[in-house]
Design an enzyme around this catalytic site. Structure first.
Site, short mmCIF file in Angstrom:
data_model
loop_
_atom_site.label_atom_id
_atom_site.label_comp_id
_atom_site.label_asym_id
_atom_site.label_seq_id
_atom_site.Cartn_x
_atom_site.Cartn_y
_atom_site.Cartn_z
N SER A 105 -10.42 42.29 25.50
CA SER A 105 -10.11 43.42 26.38
C SER A 105 -10.09 42.98 27.85
CB SER A 105 -11.12 44.54 26.11
OG SER A 105 -10.71 45.75 26.67
N ASP A 155 -4.31 50.79 18.60
CA ASP A 155 -5.05 50.67 19.87
C ASP A 155 -4.63 51.82 20.79
OD1 ASP A 155 -6.11 49.89 22.37
OD2 ASP A 155 -6.02 47.78 21.79
N HIS A 186 -8.77 49.53 19.20
CA HIS A 186 -9.13 48.63 20.30
C HIS A 186 -10.38 47.79 19.97
CE1 HIS A 186 -8.51 47.24 24.36
NE2 HIS A 186 -9.79 47.40 24.63
#
Ligand code: MLT
Length: 204
Positions: A105, A155, A186
């Site tokens: 991320s 996501d 995610h």
């Protein structure tokens, strides 16, 4: 510099690369150590903590809002991370030419920024749920740099178009990009770890 953890390789340093572990928003230098161990049991692990705090949550660069990045800060932080890698390689005697980033991320975004702004300063990168941190002008030369991009089909933060945009950008710069699209959101999953491990074992 960066607060960080370093774990020495359990193999001869020459035999393994160093994994640079880059956590997501709200994480820290401890988070990805178990994953690093799973990915490459004998490798050295270098795990810095992002220097930016967003309401108490560590990150690797500032943002103005969700997905709206502070490009100047990305440039500053990527440069600082690059210098930190040089200094850590000297301090811990690992091969600076053999550092592979594993970022999740926000950590994947700073790893991508490092490549896009500084070129082939990494021997490879595993980018888990990355976005496009910025579009550099001109593009760097990433010829021969292997990059694994792992995205989640569900996501809610990163669209497929966004993933493809980053993969295309890296590819245009010459990187050898492998794109994996998982039936995930995610969050990281065991499948991410399996795919990353196999990709790393294949010799990247
Ligand atoms: C970022 O800010 O880098 C991305 O939005 C991912 C995250 O939330 O950390």
């Amino acid at each position: 510099s960066f607060s960080h953890r370093f774990i020495s390789p359990s193999d001869l340093p020459a035999a393994t690369p160093t994994l640079l572990l880059l956590h997501g928003t709200g994480g820290n230098e401890h988070d990805l150590i178990p994953i690093g161990r799973e990915l490459m049991p004998h490798a050295a692990l270098l795990s810095p903590r992002g220097r930016v705090l967003e309401r108490g949550m560590p990150r690797f660069f500032r943002r103005f809002a969700e997905g709206v990045f502070d490009i100047d800060d990305i440039k500053r932080q990527a440069a600082a991370l690059n210098e930190f890698l040089d200094a850590a390689a000297t301090a811990y005697s690992f091969d600076r030419q053999r550092v592979i980033a594993v970022g999740y991320s926000n950590g994947a975004n700073i790893a991508a920024a490092l490549l896009l702004l500084h070129g082939a300063v990494l021997a490879g990168a595993v980018l888990l749920r990355p976005m496009t941190p910025l579009v550099p002008e001109p593009l760097p030369d990433l010829a021969g740099v292997p990059v694994l991009v792992v995205a989640g089909k569900y996501d809610g933060l990163v669209t497929t178009a966004e993933t493809e945009r980053l993969a295309g950008l890296l590819q245009t710069a010459g990187a050898t990009v492998t794109l994996a699209m998982l039936e995930q959101g995610h969050q990281l999953s065991q499948e991410d770890i399996r795919i990353a491990r196999e990709w790393l074992q294949a010799g990247h």
